[in-house]
Design a protein around this motif. Structure first.
Motif, mmCIF file in Angstrom:
data_model
loop_
_atom_site.group_PDB
_atom_site.id
_atom_site.type_symbol
_atom_site.label_atom_id
_atom_site.label_comp_id
_atom_site.label_asym_id
_atom_site.label_seq_id
_atom_site.Cartn_x
_atom_site.Cartn_y
_atom_site.Cartn_z
ATOM 1 N N LEU A 203 37.474 48.012 40.475
ATOM 2 C CA LEU A 203 36.762 48.790 39.474
ATOM 3 C C LEU A 203 36.803 48.099 38.117
ATOM 4 O O LEU A 203 35.782 48.003 37.426
ATOM 5 N N ALA A 204 37.967 47.614 37.738
ATOM 6 C CA ALA A 204 38.115 46.964 36.427
ATOM 7 C C ALA A 204 37.171 45.777 36.282
ATOM 8 O O ALA A 204 36.550 45.576 35.235
ATOM 9 N N ASN A 205 37.044 45.012 37.342
ATOM 10 C CA ASN A 205 36.215 43.810 37.285
ATOM 11 C C ASN A 205 34.724 44.105 37.361
ATOM 12 O O ASN A 205 33.904 43.247 37.011
ATOM 13 N N MET A 206 34.356 45.309 37.802
ATOM 14 C CA MET A 206 32.952 45.702 37.831
ATOM 15 C C MET A 206 32.429 46.038 36.443
ATOM 16 O O MET A 206 31.220 46.010 36.202
ATOM 17 N N ALA A 207 33.318 46.356 35.526
ATOM 18 C CA ALA A 207 32.919 46.832 34.201
ATOM 19 C C ALA A 207 32.211 45.736 33.403
ATOM 20 O O ALA A 207 32.342 44.538 33.678
ATOM 21 N N ASP A 208 31.475 46.160 32.383
ATOM 22 C CA ASP A 208 30.834 45.201 31.487
ATOM 23 C C ASP A 208 31.878 44.376 30.745
ATOM 24 O O ASP A 208 31.672 43.190 30.479
ATOM 25 N N ARG A 209 32.979 45.025 30.387
ATOM 26 C CA ARG A 209 34.105 44.328 29.746
ATOM 27 C C ARG A 209 35.410 44.873 30.291
ATOM 28 O O ARG A 209 35.538 46.077 30.516
ATOM 29 N N LYS A 210 36.371 43.998 30.478
ATOM 30 C CA LYS A 210 37.720 44.404 30.889
ATOM 31 C C LYS A 210 38.686 44.049 29.770
ATOM 32 O O LYS A 210 38.788 42.881 29.387
ATOM 33 N N LEU A 211 39.371 45.068 29.270
ATOM 34 C CA LEU A 211 40.363 44.876 28.208
ATOM 35 C C LEU A 211 41.749 45.028 28.797
ATOM 36 O O LEU A 211 42.003 45.958 29.562
ATOM 37 N N THR A 212 42.633 44.139 28.439
ATOM 38 C CA THR A 212 44.003 44.181 28.954
ATOM 39 C C THR A 212 44.954 44.563 27.838
ATOM 40 O O THR A 212 44.960 43.946 26.777
ATOM 41 N N MET A 213 45.738 45.621 28.095
ATOM 42 C CA MET A 213 46.739 46.039 27.117
ATOM 43 C C MET A 213 48.102 45.464 27.475
ATOM 44 O O MET A 213 48.521 45.490 28.641
#
Length: 220
Positions: A203-213
């Motif tokens: 799911l995370a990689n499908m997004a337009d942007r992936k932000l890592t905290m």
């Protein structure tokens, strides 16, 4: 759609967020990932106005064109109900109500016409493949069906932004994949902005942007 600057959050001596800056555009799907304890859910709750950041003179939070930090609790609650939608890992449907009744609740809280609301709720449930389940209570629905009812509830007030916290974390693989695709279908149809906290890398990689905290900040 969302502009956040210098977002801090502390609980007693524990500093959870350490000056987060974030900008999310209209109709963008953004995923937020990171290890447990990195501050993902805390950030989501603040962006969704479910919690307030710790006081700081340089903190700013503009959502859907509104400075939410200046709102009192009543105005903030009204703003949240009308403009923001929420999907959680556990669907949080009310067990005594049918699928249709659960979906209608946010609109009825906003004092919208009951007949119109029910018509719109039925249309959304039909779009989500639940036309034959509208009179079923949550206990008679599968996990995937319950989560789609929760999605319908999030959509009923036509919110500008939908916040999702581990939305597929309690679903099997097939149901999770269906839910993930649904978010993108909804964005294409209704033009909403999605902010999704997830441990699901697919799911995370499908997004337009992936932000890592990492440790209370967004890693760059």
């Amino acid at each position: 759609m969302i502009s956040a600057k210098n977002i801090f959050k502390s609980y007693d001596q524990l500093q959870v967020l350490k000056g987060v800056d974030l900008h999310i555009k209209e109709s963008e799907i953004v995923s937020i990932v990171g290890a447990s304890g990195a501050g993902k859910t805390t950030l989501l709750q603040i962006l969704g106005t479910l919690d307030r950041p710790s006081p700081n003179a340089e903190t700013e939070l503009i959502i859907h064109g509104e400075n939410v930090l200046t709102m009192n609790d009543k105005k903030l609650s009204q703003f949240r109900n009308l403009h923001l939608g929420f999907i959680f890992q556990f669907h949080q449907l009310l067990p005594e109500f049918t699928a249709l009744e659960n979906v209608c609740i946010p609109a009825l809280i906003a004092k919208k016409n009951k007949a119109t609301t029910e018509t719109e709720a039925k249309e959304i449930l039909q779009y989500l493949g639940l036309a034959d389940r509208i009179d079923h209570k949550p206990s008679a629905l599968s996990g995937g069906e319950q989560q789609r009812v929760a999605v319908a509830r999030a959509l009923i007030n036509k919110p500008a932004i939908i916040f999702a916290d581990e939305p597929s974390g309690n679903l099997d693989t097939a149901a999770a994949e269906n839910l993930h695709q649904l978010f993108f279908d909804l964005r294409d149809k209704f033009k909403q902005t999605f902010v999704i906290v997830t441990h699901n890398e697919t799911l995370a990689n499908m997004a337009d942007r992936k932000l890592t905290m990492v440790d209370g900040q967004i890693s760059v």
